[in-house]
Motif scaffolding. Structure first.
Motif, PDB file in Angstrom:
ATOM      1  N   ASP A  16       0.573  33.579  -7.927  1.00 27.65           N
ATOM      2  CA  ASP A  16      -0.438  33.606  -6.884  1.00 27.65           C
ATOM      3  C   ASP A  16       0.234  33.289  -5.555  1.00 27.65           C
ATOM      4  O   ASP A  16       0.223  32.156  -5.078  1.00 27.65           O
ATOM      5  CB  ASP A  16      -1.527  32.585  -7.226  1.00 27.65           C
ATOM      6  N   ASP A  17       0.874  34.314  -4.987  1.00 27.68           N
ATOM      7  CA  ASP A  17       1.630  34.104  -3.759  1.00 27.68           C
ATOM      8  C   ASP A  17       0.731  33.674  -2.607  1.00 27.68           C
ATOM      9  O   ASP A  17       1.129  32.876  -1.757  1.00 27.68           O
ATOM     10  CB  ASP A  17       2.378  35.377  -3.367  1.00 27.68           C
ATOM     11  N   ALA A  18      -0.475  34.201  -2.604  1.00 26.80           N
ATOM     12  CA  ALA A  18      -1.382  33.869  -1.506  1.00 26.80           C
ATOM     13  C   ALA A  18      -1.625  32.362  -1.462  1.00 26.80           C
ATOM     14  O   ALA A  18      -1.601  31.741  -0.400  1.00 26.80           O
ATOM     15  CB  ALA A  18      -2.700  34.621  -1.672  1.00 26.80           C
ATOM     16  N   ALA A  19      -1.823  31.764  -2.649  1.00 32.48           N
ATOM     17  CA  ALA A  19      -2.064  30.319  -2.704  1.00 32.48           C
ATOM     18  C   ALA A  19      -0.852  29.545  -2.205  1.00 32.48           C
ATOM     19  O   ALA A  19      -0.984  28.586  -1.448  1.00 32.48           O
ATOM     20  CB  ALA A  19      -2.413  29.907  -4.132  1.00 32.48           C
ATOM     21  N   ASP A  20       0.345  29.975  -2.639  1.00 32.88           N
ATOM     22  CA  ASP A  20       1.555  29.282  -2.203  1.00 32.88           C
ATOM     23  C   ASP A  20       1.759  29.437  -0.693  1.00 32.88           C
ATOM     24  O   ASP A  20       2.166  28.490  -0.023  1.00 32.88           O
ATOM     25  CB  ASP A  20       2.775  29.820  -2.957  1.00 32.88           C
ATOM     26  N   ASN A  21       1.479  30.633  -0.193  1.00 32.26           N
ATOM     27  CA  ASN A  21       1.633  30.840   1.249  1.00 32.26           C
ATOM     28  C   ASN A  21       0.693  29.917   2.021  1.00 32.26           C
ATOM     29  O   ASN A  21       1.078  29.344   3.041  1.00 32.26           O
ATOM     30  CB  ASN A  21       1.340  32.300   1.619  1.00 32.26           C
ATOM     31  N   ARG A  22      -0.527  29.775   1.508  1.00 31.07           N
ATOM     32  CA  ARG A  22      -1.505  28.917   2.172  1.00 31.07           C
ATOM     33  C   ARG A  22      -1.041  27.464   2.141  1.00 31.07           C
ATOM     34  O   ARG A  22      -1.028  26.777   3.159  1.00 31.07           O
ATOM     35  CB  ARG A  22      -2.849  29.065   1.452  1.00 31.07           C
TER      36      ARG A  22
ATOM     37  N   ASP B  57       6.764  30.974   9.711  1.00 31.62           N
ATOM     38  CA  ASP B  57       5.888  31.808   8.900  1.00 31.62           C
ATOM     39  C   ASP B  57       6.282  31.684   7.427  1.00 31.62           C
ATOM     40  O   ASP B  57       7.419  31.963   7.069  1.00 31.62           O
ATOM     41  CB  ASP B  57       6.038  33.270   9.365  1.00 31.62           C
TER      42      ASP B  57
ATOM     43  N   LYS C  19       5.835  33.526   5.105  1.00 30.04           N
ATOM     44  CA  LYS C  19       6.208  34.803   4.497  1.00 30.04           C
ATOM     45  C   LYS C  19       7.543  35.323   5.028  1.00 30.04           C
ATOM     46  O   LYS C  19       8.006  36.371   4.594  1.00 30.04           O
ATOM     47  CB  LYS C  19       5.101  35.842   4.735  1.00 30.04           C
TER      48      LYS C  19
ATOM     49  N   LYS D 267       5.437  40.217  -9.534  1.00 31.35           N
ATOM     50  CA  LYS D 267       4.220  39.419  -9.623  1.00 31.35           C
ATOM     51  C   LYS D 267       4.301  38.271 -10.617  1.00 31.35           C
ATOM     52  O   LYS D 267       3.319  37.550 -10.792  1.00 31.35           O
ATOM     53  CB  LYS D 267       3.039  40.318 -10.020  1.00 31.35           C
TER      54      LYS D 267
END
Lengths: 503, 331
Positions: free
Chosen positions: A121-127, A142, A144, B199
């Motif tokens: 869950d990259d989105a969670a880690d990025n957040r 950033d 990312k 992923k």
């Protein structure tokens, strides 16, 4: 800050009677160390004093031979880094260990990525990474972005942010400022103060005394693997701590006037050298037996200047005269031919074949002079290597010793020997004492003075003003790729800094 | 006073990972257009089917080894292991094992070689080059031993047992139209590989290990395990390649396969995966595979001898590595 040594403050960590041996070396002998929450505790000592070994034991990289580690009052035994991290003990190594091809967030959460079932869950880690960075005031990074695209200073910040993802209670910072600019250092100190407020205890390893006095509460000194003592920073002077480190008093003097005899001939003349944005119209000359220091701020173009001079980087224009003769230097080989030598700050990368012996490295630059027909004349190589080990007082068990087993200062001497054997007349030192401890620094200074007294001419790039003032017969100051002034020996720090800021 | 000049001042070249892949894609299209213009009946459905079939087994090998190469490793045993696993499957089939089970055995042999390579490289810390060279020789000898140096055959479309084999893994011929069933397998593999690489944890650690193994270790990650997995993936793909090869060519000759691993590695490199690790993509590899098979089929359509194709492939590989090095050169 003396409350730290009062018994009231509860100890977060106590390391007692820690010993560790490696084959042939007794690295730590009954060392003591303790920490209270929210303190910055500096750990100092010369290279080889055992700082790194002690910290590697605390972070689970090495296991101790004997002794006890009490953490939050409980005895713990660490066998790997993961255990240490899970307990909230994190180390940030001097040589940053990052995965350059991964993003900031991916680096921060390696080993504990957020997942949704089988998928990351990259989105969670990025957040989360963004939150963590924001907490440290680093919103400009950033999550990312690829780490490879960050500056060294920012990589360091990311490493700290990564350490905080482990909920660290103890943060070990090994020479954190070695690669940072002044501005970045100030920023780092801001973060350290913030973490202090949050109760994180930090162990700060550094050779830079000024920083230790600025940031630390207490100092523990190690020498030759032994515990010398722990002092409250505010109660002692730098001289006292240095004396604890080396066990002797070091007299630091500055050069008040040039020691170059009047009328000494000019051996090197650089005229209107241009090389890209960082080297614009640079001119200076160098006399026989002179030590010329090039001072300036980060990004002033000093290294770029000498690299262009040495033929390591491309020149756009400019003339170079060696002993009055116009010479063409398009490659380091050309430079070596006319007697120039360049000792870069990254000795391992540019100066030495570290997996080879002292003898082999000594003749690396002029092996062709040590041949017997088609064969390498090992006897003569050994003889000349021995000779220079003696002359430069290189501390090595033998000339067959591999260079990688020598200390930084002694490696430096092997590079110098190499160029002396090659018969170089002009030595360019780029940050010769970076990452070298106080004792070895003095030896390097002595060596540079001796080279000069011997009629060699020397250019030293240095970022440490005390070093410049101590070595220089003349000082070239650069700013933004230009020479902003040339000062005589005995100039003040203020004069140099004024020119260094001249844009 | 402690300013620092060199490390922060020098602007680094930004890493651009997709750039070489784009080059490769343009090259693929260009080659295809050239052959379509000058080749003899190149731009036909039949030729296209031909190109696809050329890509089946190499595609499987190349996708598998992409994982290994991204970790900074290499696998020289792919070609011979592919043949060896097909041979072991065929021998067991000949000995009375049901055909489906023989195919599973083929897969298993590939996986086992992958485990062997992976354990040697990650746990026993052997250099990948040497470890997989050893496996290559073992596979070469093994295929000769189990087959008693006899050539074996996969069932053809008219065989009594397993006549479905080519239909399932190669193509179905319906009313004169060829449906490339093998391509479905290849596409399936590509989709799964892309997902796994981008992923999942497996993919993340594959890149991380290739980028800086020590950093991963110091982050408290069990590096050995994550270095082993790519070799197992490649082993599985190699076993699958053995099946795909059998479906396409049916004949398995003992002690062959040498050189196929290099074709696969060449495809990976052409596709922009860096041999020094940390950078790479499945889509790039697939483009690389098709560049090689388009070349092969295209040159045949121009009646050029296959030897020339080798020379051309060599030149393309050298160019690809050259571009890779230019892009990632430090300072």
């Amino acid at each position: 800050m003396s409350f730290f040594i009062s018994s009231v403050a509860k100890k977060l960590l106590t390391m007692e009677n820690i010993s560790k041996s490696f084959p042939g070396v007794h690295a730590l002998k009954s060392v003591h160390f303790d920490l209270v929450p929210g303190e910055v505790h500096a750990l100092v000592g010369e290279n080889g004093a055992g700082k790194s070994t002690l910290m590697k034991i605390l972070s689970g990289i090495y296991t101790k031979d004997s002794g006890e580690i009490l953490y939050n009052g409980e005895s713990i035994d660490l066998t790997n880094t993961r255990e240490a991290q899970d307990m909230g003990i994190c180390i940030i190594h001097q040589e940053l260990n990052m995965m350059n091809h991964l993003t900031v967030a991916q680096n921060m959460f390696i080993g504990k990525e957020s997942t949704k079932g089988f998928f990351l869950d990259d989105a969670a880690d990025n957040r989360q990474a963004a939150d963590m960075l924001a907490r440290l005031g680093m919103q400009s990074i950033d999550p990312k972005e690829l780490v490879a695209n960050l500056t060294v200073g920012r990589m360091q910040m990311v490493e700290i942010a990564k350490a905080l993802t482990y909920n660290s209670r103890i943060l070990i910072l090994d020479e954190p400022t070695a690669a940072l600019s002044d501005q970045e250092i100030e920023y780092l100190f801001g973060i350290i103060r913030e973490l202090k407020e949050e109760g994180v205890a930090m162990i700060y390893i550094s050779h830079r005394m000024d920083e230790i006095w600025e940031i630390s509460d207490r100092i523990t000194v190690l020498r030759d693997g032994e515990y010398v003592g722990t002092v409250v920073t505010a109660d002692v002077t730098q001289g006292e701590v240095i004396q604890m480190m080396v066990g002797r008093t070091i007299f630091v003097e500055t050069k008040s006037e040039s020691s170059v005899p009047e009328g000494a001939e000019t051996v090197l003349e650089v005229r209107n050298l241009n090389a890209g944005r960082m080297v614009q119209d640079v001119s200076f000359d160098l006399k026989r037996g002179e030590i010329l220091c090039i001072a300036g701020l980060m990004g002033a173009g000093r290294t770029e200047t000498v690299r262009a001079l040495f033929g390591a980087d491309k020149k756009d224009s400019g003339e170079i005269y060696v002993e009055g003769q116009l010479v063409k230097i398009d490659s380091p080989a050309d430079a070596a031919r006319v007697g120039l030598s360049y000792l870069s700050e990254d000795r391992k990368r540019y100066g030495l074949a570290t997996s080879m012996s002292v003898a082999a490295n000594s003749v690396m630059a002029c092996l062709e002079n040590f041949m017997k027909g088609p064969f390498v004349d090992q006897k003569r190589i050994n003889k000349v290597a021995e000779e220079y080990v003696e002359k430069l007082e290189t501390r090595t068990p033998s000339i067959r010793q591999l260079v990688q087993n020598l200390s930084g200062g002694n490696q430096q001497k092997v590079v110098i020997a190499k160029w002396l054997i090659k018969n170089a007349n002009i030595f360019i030192f780029d940050e010769p004492t970076r990452g070298i401890d106080v004792g070895a620094k003095n030896e390097i200074y002595k060596l540079i003075h001796e080279l000069a007294a011997d009629g060699k001419s020397i250019i030293v790039i240095s970022s440490e003003l005390p070093e410049v003032l101590r070595l220089a017969d003349r000082i070239v100051v650069m700013a933004e790729g230009r020479v902003t002034g040339i000062l005589p020996a005995g100039s003040s720090q203020e004069e140099i800094m004024t020119l260094a800021h001249d844009i | 006073m402690s300013s620092k000049e060199t490390s922060t001042a020098v602007a680094k070249p930004r890493l651009k990972s997709g750039q070489q892949r784009l080059f490769a894609l343009i090259a693929l299209i260009a080659i295809y257009v050239i052959f379509a213009a000058f080749g003899n009946r190149f731009f036909t459905y039949r030729t296209f089917m031909n190109i696809l079939e050329q890509s089946y087994y190499i595609g499987f090998l190349a996708v598998g080894v992409t994982f290994i190469i991204i970790t900074g490793g290499i696998d020289l045993s792919l070609g011979t292991v592919m043949m060896c696993s097909a041979m072991v499957g065929l021998v067991s089939f000949g000995a009375g094992v049901p055909f489906v089970l023989a195919l599973i055995i083929t897969l298993l042999v590939g996986v086992l070689f992958g485990v062997l390579n992976g354990v040697l490289v990650s746990y026993l810390k052997l250099p990948a080059f040497i470890a997989t060279m050893g496996s290559m020789m073992i596979a070469l000898g093994l295929s000769a031993i189990v087959s008693k140096v006899q050539t074996r055959h996969f069932p053809s479309r008219t065989a009594e047992v397993g006549s479905w084999f080519q239909n399932v893994f190669r193509s179905v011929n319906m009313d004169g139209t060829v449906i490339p069933t093998g391509a479905f397998w290849l596409v399936g593999l590509i989709v799964i590989a892309v997902i796994v690489l981008n992923k999942t944890r497996i993919g993340r650690y594959t890149f991380a290990v290739g980028s800086n193994e020590e950093a991963v270790r110091l982050s408290g990650v069990a590096v050995e395990k994550w270095k082993l997995i790519p070799y197992i993936i490649a082993g599985f793909c190699t076993g699958m390649a053995g099946i795909m090869y059998g479906a396409t060519y049916t004949t398995i000759i003992p002690q062959t396969g040498q050189g196929e691993e290099l074709n696969a590695i060449a495809a990976v490199v052409i596709g922009g995966t860096s041999l020094s690790g940390g950078i790479g993509s499945i889509t790039g590899t697939v483009i690389g595979v098709f560049i090689m098979s388009v070349l092969q089929v295209g040159l045949m359509s121009m009646n050029v001898q296959p030897h020339y194709q080798k020379v051309l492939t060599g030149i393309i590989v050298i160019m690809a590595v050259f571009i890779d090095i230019r892009q990632h050169k430090k300072r």
